[in-house]
Design a protein around this motif. Structure first.
Motif, PDB file in Angstrom:
ATOM      1  N   GLU A   1      17.786 -41.858  63.929  1.00 34.28           N
ATOM      2  CA  GLU A   1      16.683 -42.805  64.131  1.00 34.28           C
ATOM      3  C   GLU A   1      16.830 -44.017  63.212  1.00 34.28           C
ATOM      4  OE1 GLU A   1      13.230 -39.597  65.464  1.00 34.28           O
ATOM      5  OE2 GLU A   1      13.503 -40.064  63.335  1.00 34.28           O
TER       6      GLU A   1
ATOM      7  N   LYS B   1      18.173 -48.544  63.996  1.00 37.90           N
ATOM      8  CA  LYS B   1      17.518 -49.802  63.607  1.00 37.90           C
ATOM      9  C   LYS B   1      18.165 -50.463  62.397  1.00 37.90           C
ATOM     10  CE  LYS B   1      13.076 -51.755  62.289  1.00 37.90           C
ATOM     11  NZ  LYS B   1      12.575 -52.677  63.287  1.00 37.90           N
ATOM     12  N   TYR B   2      18.667 -49.683  61.449  1.00 37.93           N
ATOM     13  CA  TYR B   2      19.170 -50.228  60.186  1.00 37.93           C
ATOM     14  C   TYR B   2      20.681 -50.010  60.065  1.00 37.93           C
ATOM     15  CZ  TYR B   2      14.179 -50.045  59.258  1.00 37.93           C
ATOM     16  OH  TYR B   2      12.816 -50.201  59.347  1.00 37.93           O
TER      17      TYR B   2
ATOM     18  N   TYR C   1      14.523 -51.239  50.862  1.00 37.94           N
ATOM     19  CA  TYR C   1      13.672 -50.725  51.937  1.00 37.94           C
ATOM     20  C   TYR C   1      12.463 -49.963  51.397  1.00 37.94           C
ATOM     21  CZ  TYR C   1      17.365 -52.078  55.100  1.00 37.94           C
ATOM     22  OH  TYR C   1      18.295 -52.809  55.803  1.00 37.94           O
TER      23      TYR C   1
ATOM     24  N   ASP D   1       8.195 -52.839  56.946  1.00 37.67           N
ATOM     25  CA  ASP D   1       8.929 -52.679  58.193  1.00 37.67           C
ATOM     26  C   ASP D   1       9.434 -51.241  58.358  1.00 37.67           C
ATOM     27  OD1 ASP D   1      10.443 -53.788  60.582  1.00 37.67           O
ATOM     28  OD2 ASP D   1      12.111 -53.043  59.350  1.00 37.67           O
TER      29      ASP D   1
ATOM     30  N   SER E   1       6.481 -48.885  58.998  1.00 34.21           N
ATOM     31  CA  SER E   1       5.969 -49.071  60.361  1.00 34.21           C
ATOM     32  C   SER E   1       6.892 -48.434  61.389  1.00 34.21           C
ATOM     33  CB  SER E   1       5.818 -50.561  60.681  1.00 34.21           C
ATOM     34  OG  SER E   1       4.832 -51.127  59.873  1.00 34.21           O
ATOM     35  N   TYR E   2       8.191 -48.588  61.186  1.00 33.00           N
ATOM     36  CA  TYR E   2       9.158 -48.007  62.111  1.00 33.00           C
ATOM     37  C   TYR E   2       9.031 -46.484  62.137  1.00 33.00           C
ATOM     38  CZ  TYR E   2      13.641 -46.753  64.240  1.00 33.00           C
ATOM     39  OH  TYR E   2      14.619 -46.222  65.047  1.00 33.00           O
TER      40      TYR E   2
ATOM     41  N   GLN F   1       5.925 -45.433  63.926  1.00 32.18           N
ATOM     42  CA  GLN F   1       6.083 -45.552  65.384  1.00 32.18           C
ATOM     43  C   GLN F   1       6.802 -44.324  65.952  1.00 32.18           C
ATOM     44  OE1 GLN F   1       8.224 -49.163  66.233  1.00 32.18           O
ATOM     45  NE2 GLN F   1       6.735 -50.423  65.135  1.00 32.18           N
TER      46      GLN F   1
END
Length: 155
Positions: A13, A17-18, A51, A59, A62-63, A66
């Motif tokens: 996951e 994104k990262y 991070y 961010d 929040s990710y 989600q």
């Protein structure tokens, strides 16, 4: 599903994104390395410090939210999902805390998911440093010393 499988899912996951590769830390990392059952209570993950504060933290948080993770301790960057705790900390702290240089940490891959894992000597340095930490001396001292003895028996 094992805690290691949950870590791999989390890593996948994060990698969707990262660009960073997370480090599996704590008892679960030591379990994966040694294949011994150490009854890890949670999943400790080291990520780049940026991070864990400011705009990047918002961010990141929040990710994860989600994806169904619920923040339960902002100071410790701890989330829970489906009854499992995930705690994130700074990978950069390893050098100051235990003398472990990031370039010396090996990268691994399982099911096309990349992650980092300390070796036995690095884990020994971490647990020896932890055994001198005030909080851990009060809360986890005997467990840390058992892990130190366990690691030394394997070296």
């Amino acid at each position: 599903m094992t805690k290691f499988d949950l870590f791999l899912n989390n890593s996948k996951e994060l990698q969707n994104k990262y660009t960073f590769i997370p480090l599996l830390y704590g008892s679960l990392g030591l379990e994966v390395l040694t294949k011994a059952n150490l009854n890890s209570a949670d999943i400790d993950i080291l990520i780049p410090e940026l991070y864990l504060k400011g705009e990047k933290w918002e961010d990141f948080k929040s990710y994860l939210e989600q994806l169904g993770y619920v923040l339960i301790d902002a100071h410790e960057h701890t989330f829970i999902k489906d009854g499992t705790k995930y705690s994130y900390a700074s990978i950069e702290e390893l050098e100051k805390f235990a003398g472990i240089f990031l370039a010396d940490i090996s990268e691994r891959e399982k099911s096309n998911i990349h992650y980092k894992l300390l070796n036995l000597k690095q884990y020994l340095a971490v647990y020896e440093a932890s055994s001198k930490d005030g909080y851990r001396q009060n809360k986890k001292e005997s467990a840390d010393f058992k892990k130190i003895d366990f690691i030394k028996s394997l070296l």
